[in-house]
Design a protein around this motif. Structure first.
Motif, PDB file in Angstrom:
ATOM      1  N   ALA A 175     -63.416 -11.838 -26.024  1.00 35.92           N
ATOM      2  CA  ALA A 175     -62.403 -12.681 -25.267  1.00 35.92           C
ATOM      3  C   ALA A 175     -61.746 -11.501 -24.463  1.00 35.92           C
ATOM      4  N   LEU A 176     -61.607 -12.158 -22.972  1.00 34.85           N
ATOM      5  CA  LEU A 176     -60.763 -11.387 -22.139  1.00 34.85           C
ATOM      6  C   LEU A 176     -59.632 -12.406 -21.706  1.00 34.85           C
ATOM      7  N   ILE A 177     -58.332 -11.695 -21.341  1.00 35.72           N
ATOM      8  CA  ILE A 177     -57.301 -12.364 -20.927  1.00 35.72           C
ATOM      9  C   ILE A 177     -57.599 -12.057 -19.231  1.00 35.72           C
ATOM     10  N   VAL A 178     -57.539 -12.967 -18.501  1.00 35.29           N
ATOM     11  CA  VAL A 178     -57.682 -12.816 -16.991  1.00 35.29           C
ATOM     12  C   VAL A 178     -56.775 -13.641 -16.237  1.00 35.29           C
TER      13      VAL A 178
ATOM     14  N   THR B 171     -48.895 -16.391 -20.804  1.00 32.23           N
ATOM     15  CA  THR B 171     -47.360 -16.040 -20.962  1.00 32.23           C
ATOM     16  C   THR B 171     -47.320 -14.564 -20.277  1.00 32.23           C
ATOM     17  N   PRO B 172     -46.202 -14.361 -19.811  1.00 36.88           N
ATOM     18  CA  PRO B 172     -45.708 -12.824 -19.243  1.00 36.88           C
ATOM     19  C   PRO B 172     -46.038 -11.885 -20.092  1.00 36.88           C
ATOM     20  N   GLU B 173     -45.954 -12.104 -21.527  1.00 34.27           N
ATOM     21  CA  GLU B 173     -46.099 -10.858 -22.478  1.00 34.27           C
ATOM     22  C   GLU B 173     -47.548 -10.791 -22.570  1.00 34.27           C
ATOM     23  N   GLU B 174     -48.459 -11.500 -22.332  1.00 33.61           N
ATOM     24  CA  GLU B 174     -49.984 -11.227 -22.601  1.00 33.61           C
ATOM     25  C   GLU B 174     -50.416 -10.330 -21.679  1.00 33.61           C
ATOM     26  N   ARG B 175     -51.243  -9.329 -22.276  1.00 29.60           N
ATOM     27  CA  ARG B 175     -51.755  -8.439 -21.467  1.00 29.60           C
ATOM     28  C   ARG B 175     -53.159  -8.832 -20.957  1.00 29.60           C
TER      29      ARG B 175
END
Length: 127
Positions: free
Chosen positions: A8-11, A53-57
């Protein structure tokens, strides 16, 4: 033996990322995710999840392993030092059964049902 079948990738933009994965790697869209979509090469899936969220990288969020026996795999992971983070939330867009934190702080999922577009066993050419 557990088989790595999901990353899973945060994009920033799951739809733009999905177009890239299709054009660059020939992956196919195989389903929707909680806040994005699943792309697959036929063996592995990549979940493209929107940054919420802003904290998510941006980048790798977690990986997933397909197991034969969830209870046995859960016990083995805990015996090796993993910490349970709970079971799958309700809903039809969650494709893991158990979530853990490794001793290094890396999140991983265990599933005995797999992910949309993933194959439990590799193809005949060993992929």
């Amino acid at each position: 033996m557990a088989k790595l079948r999901h990353i899973a990738l945060i994009v920033e933009d799951p739809e733009a990322s999905a177009r890239f994965f299709a054009a660059a790697f020939g992956m196919k869209r195989t389903g929707e995710a909680r806040c994005g979509c699943h792309m697959s090469d036929g063996v592995m899936t990549v979940a493209l999840l929107k940054k919420e969220t802003p904290e998510e990288r941006l980048g790798i969020d977690h990986f997933g392993l397909w197991v034969d026996d969830l209870d046995s795999a859960r016990q083995q992971a805990i015996a090796a030092g993993a910490v349970s983070m709970g079971s799958s939330p309700p809903g039809d867009k969650a494709f893991y059964e158990a979530k853990f934190l490794s001793p290094d702080g890396i999140v991983f999922d265990l599933s005995h049902t797999g992910w949309p577009g993933a194959a439990k066993m590799a193809g005949p050419d060993g992929d």
